[in-house]
Every structure is written in structure tokens, then in C-alpha cells.
Scaffold this motif. Structure first.
Motif, short mmCIF file in Angstrom:
data_model
loop_
_atom_site.label_atom_id
_atom_site.label_comp_id
_atom_site.label_asym_id
_atom_site.label_seq_id
_atom_site.Cartn_x
_atom_site.Cartn_y
_atom_site.Cartn_z
N ALA A 309 -3.87 24.77 -0.85
CA ALA A 309 -3.02 23.97 0.04
C ALA A 309 -3.71 22.75 0.64
O ALA A 309 -3.09 21.73 0.85
N ASN A 310 -4.97 22.88 0.93
CA ASN A 310 -5.65 21.77 1.59
C ASN A 310 -6.12 20.67 0.64
O ASN A 310 -6.68 19.68 1.06
N SER A 317 -7.30 12.13 2.56
CA SER A 317 -8.14 11.61 3.64
C SER A 317 -9.39 10.95 3.07
O SER A 317 -9.83 9.92 3.56
N GLN A 318 -9.92 11.50 1.98
CA GLN A 318 -11.12 10.92 1.39
C GLN A 318 -10.83 9.56 0.77
O GLN A 318 -11.58 8.61 0.93
N ARG A 322 -13.43 6.98 2.70
CA ARG A 322 -14.77 6.65 2.20
C ARG A 322 -14.84 6.30 0.71
O ARG A 322 -15.69 5.55 0.29
N LEU A 323 -13.96 6.90 -0.09
CA LEU A 323 -14.14 6.74 -1.53
C LEU A 323 -13.46 5.47 -2.03
O LEU A 323 -12.38 5.11 -1.58
#
Ligand code: FMN
Length: 327
Positions: A309-310, A317-318, A322-323
């Protein structure tokens, strides 16, 4: 002062810091140093199935008997001798290790290791199937068959060191427990051969882990905590006091270490113990039972955090922060 005692495979350990199977545990001197630095238990290097087969064909190797080093080809006699000496000289539990893929001569050796004085036995079932006709179920059946055979041969507490590559690990864990397994060591770090593109050869490659590798055992320990009546040992990626605390909070009974001890030596255990106690004091914990499993899947408000699920949330979010994906 915080109490670090823990139970593993039905034994009481003075500390959850355990030296896993490696060359460091293959000599009496190494074992003494690990005990002096605070190890709660030691797992000897594996006695490999191939060594048992060789001995069967050729008889005991010349000069076998008390040896400086056990494991990695030194042969069964040297191994049994180390078990006996370690049992005599150490006051912490000595766990012998058998590594192989078939039922082979393991059962007979389990009996001999018990007679030599091992407190417990770890089975590292290292099986890489490249046979198209063999299903996942067949492979699991094979694991259970090996465990049942060893279980019949010895009454020693039995741990099974697994690879992470099973499609339904929680189910397999339950079947292993029914077959007589008392502890699961999660995980074995499979040796992954590399390729030399100049010499066109397959290269042996054994790299030490880092703390990043802890995530895999961490997740599965959190999921397996209190699912079955079985001890849980975290292996792969335990390097710092923070790593030790993470696996305990996820639900492990012990934190096993090899790479960190190979890199820094057995004395690495000393500051780890101090730092774990400091953390416990700061957070008001007197015993490990009070903190064990506080972040297991059953205890956290969002159990799905350990499952699929996460996944999308994490990727989203990544990628936005940041990516930099793509050109
Ligand atoms: C040099 C070396 C030798 C090892 N020998 C064994 C062995 O004989 N039997 C075994 O079950 N695991 C063996 N392992 C695996 C370790 O016990 C441990 O499970 C693995 O290294 C992951 O833990 P770590 O991240 O703390 O290194 C060995 C690892 C290394 C690096």
C-alpha cells in the motif's frame, strides 16, 4: 542500568548482540574475543554438506583432530573439535551451523554436533534451483523435508537461516515451525556471482553489507513478529546501535552481525552495547521485552506501511522531492 537479556531458541542470552556465522567464529581465539566483547551467543561457520560428502569418500582428512580453524573446508573432525572446545571454554551459547541443500548426511551430523556439545543448531539451506520442472511448492517441500529429517535426528533447538526469495514467507515460516523449527534467521545473504567482461568468466563475489541492506530483514521481522511461536534473528545489514534497536523494535529476539565485525573487529560490540543501553535509558525502557515489537506490523497504526500500500505514496514523494527521473 537497562537489562539486555533476551531469549533465543529457548535459551537465555545476556545480550541480543550475536556474532553470525563467519571466519571470525571459526577459531577458539576469535570466539573468546567475541565473548569478551559482549556477544550474547556465537554461530560457528558452517560445516558444508560438500565437506561431509568428501569425508564420506576419503575418510578423515590427514591430521584431523584439534585444529586452529574450523569451517570452509577444514573438515568435520576440525569442526567437531571446535564445538567441543568452544563449549568447554565459553560461557555463552555455541550454535553450530550446517550449510547445504539436501538431506544428505546432515541428520547424522546433527547428532554428532549435539554430542560434541553444541547448544543449538542453525541450518542454512542454500538451495538455488535452476530446474524448470521444479515449482515453488516443490522447493518449499524440500526445505521442510530437510528440517523434518534433522528434527528427527536431534533434540537440539533448531534455527533455519532462510533466503528472502520466497513468494509466501509467512506461510512457509508457519510450516517450518510445524516441522520443528524453533527459530528463523532472516536472512542469509546469497553469494551472487559477477561476470568479468574482459576474461569472459564468472567471478566469485562476496561483498560485505551496509546498513541499507537492513531494510529487507526489518520488514519481514516486523511482519513475522508474533505470527508463529518462533524466535526471530535479524541477519544482514546490522551495523550500528540504531540498526540493533530497529530490529528489536520490529520484533527480533536477537541482532546478528558479520560484516560489521569483519570490518571493525569483535570490539565493535562494546560501543554498540553501551549505545543500546543509553538509548533504552533515555527512552525509559528497562528491559528488551518492553520495547520488542513496538514497531512490528501488528503494533503500528498503519500496518499497510509494511506492505504494498505504501509503495505509490513512497514513489510519489521521492519523485517530487529528491529523485530526478528520466533525461
Ligand atoms: C566471509 C563470510 C563468510 C560467511 N560464512 C558463512 C557460513 O559459513 N555460513 C553461513 O550460514 N553464513 C555465512 N556468512 C553469512 C553471514 O553469517 C551473514 O548471514 C551475512 O554476512 C549477512 O550478515 P551481515 O550483513 O551482518 O554481514 C558469511 C558471510 C561472510 C561475509
Amino acid at each position: 542500568m537497562a537489562d539486555l537479556r533476551t531469549r533465543y531458541l529457548g535459551m537465555e542470552l545476556r545480550s541480543p548482540l550475536v556474532a553470525s556465522s563467519s571466519p571470525l567464529t571459526g577459531t577458539l581465539d576469535g570466539l573468546r574475543r567475541l565473548e569478551a566483547a559482549g556477544a550474547g551467543a556465537v554461530v560457528l561457520p558452517s560445516l558444508f554438506e560438500e565437506e561431509l560428502a568428501e569425508q564420506g569418500r576419503e575418510g578423515p582428512p590427514a591430521g584431523a583432530g584439534p585444529a586452529d580453524r574450523a569451517g570452509y573446508g577444514a573438515g568435520p573432525a576440525a569442526y567437531l573439535s571446535l564445538v567441543t572446545q568452544a563449549r568447554r571454554e565459553l560461557s555463552i551459547p555455541v550454535i553450530a551451523s550446517l550449510n547445504g541443500a539436501s538431506r544428505g548426511g546432515w541428520s547424522a551430523y546433527a547428532t554428532r554436533l549435539e554430542a560434541a556439545g553444541a547448544h543449538a543448531l542453525e541450518l542454512n539451506i542454500y538451495y538455488v534451483s535452476s530446474r524448470p520442472g521444479l515449482s515453488g511448492g516443490d522447493v518449499e517441500w524440500h526445505y521442510l523435508d530437510v528440517v523434518r529429517a534433522v528434527r528427527r535426528a536431534t533434540s537440539l533447538p533448531l534455527a533455519v537461516k532462510l533466503s528472502p526469495y520466497f513468494s509466501s514467507l509467512v506461510n512457509l515460516a508457519g510450516q517450518l515451525v510445524e516441522s520443528g523449527t524453533n527459530g528463523l534467521v532472516l536472512f542469509n545473504r546469497f553469494y551472487q556471482p559477477d561476470l568479468d567482461i574482459e576474461a569472459l568468466e564468472v567471478l566469485p563475489a562476496l561483498e560485505l553489507s551496509t546498513s541499507v541492506d537492513l531494510r529487507l530483514p526489518l520488514r519481514w521481522i516486523a511482519i513475522l513478529h508474533r505470527r508463529h511461536r518462533v524466535s526471530l534473528a535479524a541477519s544482514t545489514g546490522v551495523h550500528t546501535a540504531g540498526d540493533v534497536l530497529k530490529v528489536l523494535l520490529a520484533g527480533a529476539d536477537v541482532a546478528m552481525m558479520t560484516s560489521a565485525l569483519l570490518r571493525h573487529g569483535p570490539d565493535h560490540l562494546r560501543p554498540l552495547e553501551v549505545q543500546v543501553r543509553d538509548w533504552m535509558d533515555r527512552h525509559g525502557y528497562q528491559t528488551l521485552d518492553q520495547l520488542r515489537g513496538r514497531l512490528s506490523q501488528r503494533s503500528v497504526p498503519d500496518p499497510a506501511a509494511f506492505e504494498r500500500a505504501n509503495y505509490i505514496k513512497t514513489l510519489a514523494s521521492q519523485s517530487s522531492s529528491r529523485l530526478h527521473l528520466g533525461p
